[in-house]
Design a protein around this motif. Sequence first.
Motif, PDB file in Angstrom:
ATOM      1  N   ALA A  48       0.861  -1.181   0.000  1.00 30.76           N
ATOM      2  CA  ALA A  48       0.000   0.000   0.000  1.00 30.76           C
ATOM      3  C   ALA A  48       0.901   1.236   0.000  1.00 30.76           C
ATOM      4  O   ALA A  48       2.113   1.134   0.187  1.00 30.76           O
ATOM      5  CB  ALA A  48      -0.914  -0.004   1.222  1.00 30.76           C
ATOM      6  N   GLU A  49       0.307   2.401  -0.202  1.00 26.84           N
ATOM      7  CA  GLU A  49       1.092   3.637  -0.321  1.00 26.84           C
ATOM      8  C   GLU A  49       0.529   4.752   0.541  1.00 26.84           C
ATOM      9  O   GLU A  49      -0.607   4.676   1.022  1.00 26.84           O
ATOM     10  CB  GLU A  49       1.138   4.101  -1.775  1.00 26.84           C
ATOM     11  CG  GLU A  49      -0.189   4.649  -2.249  1.00 26.84           C
ATOM     12  CD  GLU A  49      -0.103   5.436  -3.541  1.00 26.84           C
ATOM     13  OE1 GLU A  49       0.993   5.873  -3.928  1.00 26.84           O
ATOM     14  OE2 GLU A  49      -1.159   5.614  -4.154  1.00 26.84           O
ATOM     15  N   SER A  50       1.342   5.809   0.683  1.00 24.41           N
ATOM     16  CA  SER A  50       0.885   7.033   1.328  1.00 24.41           C
ATOM     17  C   SER A  50       1.671   8.215   0.761  1.00 24.41           C
ATOM     18  O   SER A  50       2.871   8.108   0.523  1.00 24.41           O
ATOM     19  CB  SER A  50       1.082   6.957   2.844  1.00 24.41           C
ATOM     20  OG  SER A  50       0.533   8.103   3.471  1.00 24.41           O
ATOM     21  N   PHE A  51       0.971   9.316   0.521  1.00 27.81           N
ATOM     22  CA  PHE A  51       1.608  10.552   0.075  1.00 27.81           C
ATOM     23  C   PHE A  51       0.678  11.712   0.388  1.00 27.81           C
ATOM     24  O   PHE A  51      -0.491  11.514   0.710  1.00 27.81           O
ATOM     25  CB  PHE A  51       1.958  10.514  -1.422  1.00 27.81           C
ATOM     26  CG  PHE A  51       0.777  10.424  -2.346  1.00 27.81           C
ATOM     27  CD1 PHE A  51       0.213  11.568  -2.892  1.00 27.81           C
ATOM     28  CD2 PHE A  51       0.230   9.192  -2.688  1.00 27.81           C
ATOM     29  CE1 PHE A  51      -0.874  11.492  -3.758  1.00 27.81           C
ATOM     30  CE2 PHE A  51      -0.847   9.102  -3.543  1.00 27.81           C
ATOM     31  CZ  PHE A  51      -1.407  10.256  -4.084  1.00 27.81           C
ATOM     32  N   LEU A  86       5.867   3.506  -0.396  1.00 22.81           N
ATOM     33  CA  LEU A  86       5.258   2.184  -0.504  1.00 22.81           C
ATOM     34  C   LEU A  86       5.705   1.360   0.695  1.00 22.81           C
ATOM     35  O   LEU A  86       6.897   1.336   1.028  1.00 22.81           O
ATOM     36  CB  LEU A  86       5.706   1.468  -1.774  1.00 22.81           C
ATOM     37  CG  LEU A  86       5.290   2.043  -3.118  1.00 22.81           C
ATOM     38  CD1 LEU A  86       5.864   1.194  -4.251  1.00 22.81           C
ATOM     39  CD2 LEU A  86       3.780   2.113  -3.239  1.00 22.81           C
ATOM     40  N   SER A  87       4.770   0.714   1.338  1.00 25.45           N
ATOM     41  CA  SER A  87       5.132  -0.239   2.387  1.00 25.45           C
ATOM     42  C   SER A  87       4.579  -1.595   2.002  1.00 25.45           C
ATOM     43  O   SER A  87       3.490  -1.711   1.452  1.00 25.45           O
ATOM     44  CB  SER A  87       4.602   0.208   3.756  1.00 25.45           C
ATOM     45  OG  SER A  87       3.200   0.064   3.815  1.00 25.45           O
ATOM     46  N   GLY A  88       5.367  -2.602   2.275  1.00 24.89           N
ATOM     47  CA  GLY A  88       4.952  -3.969   2.004  1.00 24.89           C
ATOM     48  C   GLY A  88       5.125  -4.809   3.246  1.00 24.89           C
ATOM     49  O   GLY A  88       6.114  -4.670   3.976  1.00 24.89           O
ATOM     50  N   ILE A  89       4.143  -5.650   3.505  1.00 25.78           N
ATOM     51  CA  ILE A  89       4.287  -6.598   4.613  1.00 25.78           C
ATOM     52  C   ILE A  89       4.079  -7.998   4.071  1.00 25.78           C
ATOM     53  O   ILE A  89       3.289  -8.218   3.149  1.00 25.78           O
ATOM     54  CB  ILE A  89       3.303  -6.324   5.771  1.00 25.78           C
ATOM     55  CG1 ILE A  89       1.853  -6.519   5.334  1.00 25.78           C
ATOM     56  CG2 ILE A  89       3.499  -4.951   6.361  1.00 25.78           C
ATOM     57  CD1 ILE A  89       0.911  -6.712   6.481  1.00 25.78           C
ATOM     58  N   VAL A  90       4.833  -8.914   4.622  1.00 26.15           N
ATOM     59  CA  VAL A  90       4.593 -10.328   4.359  1.00 26.15           C
ATOM     60  C   VAL A  90       3.760 -10.834   5.525  1.00 26.15           C
ATOM     61  O   VAL A  90       4.179 -10.758   6.679  1.00 26.15           O
ATOM     62  CB  VAL A  90       5.912 -11.120   4.245  1.00 26.15           C
ATOM     63  CG1 VAL A  90       5.621 -12.609   4.059  1.00 26.15           C
ATOM     64  CG2 VAL A  90       6.755 -10.596   3.089  1.00 26.15           C
ATOM     65  N   MET A  91       2.560 -11.275   5.207  1.00 25.45           N
ATOM     66  CA  MET A  91       1.654 -11.778   6.237  1.00 25.45           C
ATOM     67  C   MET A  91       1.169 -13.164   5.852  1.00 25.45           C
ATOM     68  O   MET A  91       0.841 -13.417   4.698  1.00 25.45           O
ATOM     69  CB  MET A  91       0.454 -10.833   6.415  1.00 25.45           C
ATOM     70  CG  MET A  91      -0.503 -11.253   7.532  1.00 25.45           C
ATOM     71  SD  MET A  91      -1.951 -10.162   7.704  1.00 25.45           S
ATOM     72  CE  MET A  91      -1.265  -8.831   8.677  1.00 25.45           C
ATOM     73  N   ARG A  92       1.152 -14.032   6.852  1.00 24.77           N
ATOM     74  CA  ARG A  92       0.606 -15.366   6.628  1.00 24.77           C
ATOM     75  C   ARG A  92      -0.915 -15.312   6.648  1.00 24.77           C
ATOM     76  O   ARG A  92      -1.505 -14.350   7.143  1.00 24.77           O
ATOM     77  CB  ARG A  92       1.093 -16.326   7.722  1.00 24.77           C
ATOM     78  CG  ARG A  92       2.552 -16.573   7.662  1.00 24.77           C
ATOM     79  CD  ARG A  92       3.101 -17.511   8.701  1.00 24.77           C
ATOM     80  NE  ARG A  92       2.157 -18.082   9.629  1.00 24.77           N
ATOM     81  CZ  ARG A  92       2.483 -18.979  10.553  1.00 24.77           C
ATOM     82  NH1 ARG A  92       3.731 -19.401  10.665  1.00 24.77           N
ATOM     83  NH2 ARG A  92       1.589 -19.457  11.374  1.00 24.77           N
ATOM     84  N   ARG A  93      -1.513 -16.346   6.128  1.00 28.41           N
ATOM     85  CA  ARG A  93      -2.981 -16.391   6.071  1.00 28.41           C
ATOM     86  C   ARG A  93      -3.603 -16.375   7.463  1.00 28.41           C
ATOM     87  O   ARG A  93      -4.743 -15.958   7.641  1.00 28.41           O
ATOM     88  CB  ARG A  93      -3.404 -17.641   5.300  1.00 28.41           C
ATOM     89  CG  ARG A  93      -4.872 -17.656   4.976  1.00 28.41           C
ATOM     90  CD  ARG A  93      -5.173 -18.734   3.967  1.00 28.41           C
ATOM     91  NE  ARG A  93      -6.492 -19.257   4.257  1.00 28.41           N
ATOM     92  CZ  ARG A  93      -6.812 -20.523   4.253  1.00 28.41           C
ATOM     93  NH1 ARG A  93      -5.915 -21.430   3.955  1.00 28.41           N
ATOM     94  NH2 ARG A  93      -8.019 -20.897   4.518  1.00 28.41           N
TER      95      ARG A  93
END
Length: 193
Positions: free
Chosen positions: A17-20, A29-36
């Motif tokens: 997702a992003e923010s500006f 841009l931030s990215g996270i690795v998330m398990r189900r």
Amino acid sequence: MRSLHLEKKGLRGLAIAESFGPNSSKSILSGIVMRRDFIIDDFVFGSTTIGGDDATDSILKMYNELQRPDVSYVLISGLIVSMYNIIDIKQLFDSLTIPIIGISYNDSVGIDSAIKQHFPNSFESKLSEYNKLGKRDKITLHTCHDIFVRREGCSLNDVRHLLDDLTLDGSIPEPIRVSQLLAKTLFEKGLSF
């Protein structure tokens, strides 16, 4: 191409997702690795140019920086980010060979006229990139909220099942919600990447 193993509790995805702000020249841009099962495994950050054409490359760089072959899909909050910086979902899929899912939350008739207005001297290439995205599919989540998706490398039924599993309430899947909060916080703190 890896398939979505929806039966796996530990299925991992990268959510971006992003923010500006109104005067920004770059978007975070931030990215996270998330398990189900909602366990967060990793973070990664990047940036895109407001009104630019670098969003696809930025996401590829973020994915490669992770060095996580266990990531099974990429979930992106919008394929048109940073004021018409259009993400090439087909290029992402061709490069990463894992399912790519772009989600949005509102129905619209399209952004052709907005692109022409914002880029009066160079709108042709933006329109070409936008038209390559194709149509969106509407999904009604188990929360009774509608979302709209574009996808590569997976079936609409798999996307529906995955997003139902990842959405606790409302219309925003949990990995995207956390990624949005992170991007917003980083932006508010004045950090850049």
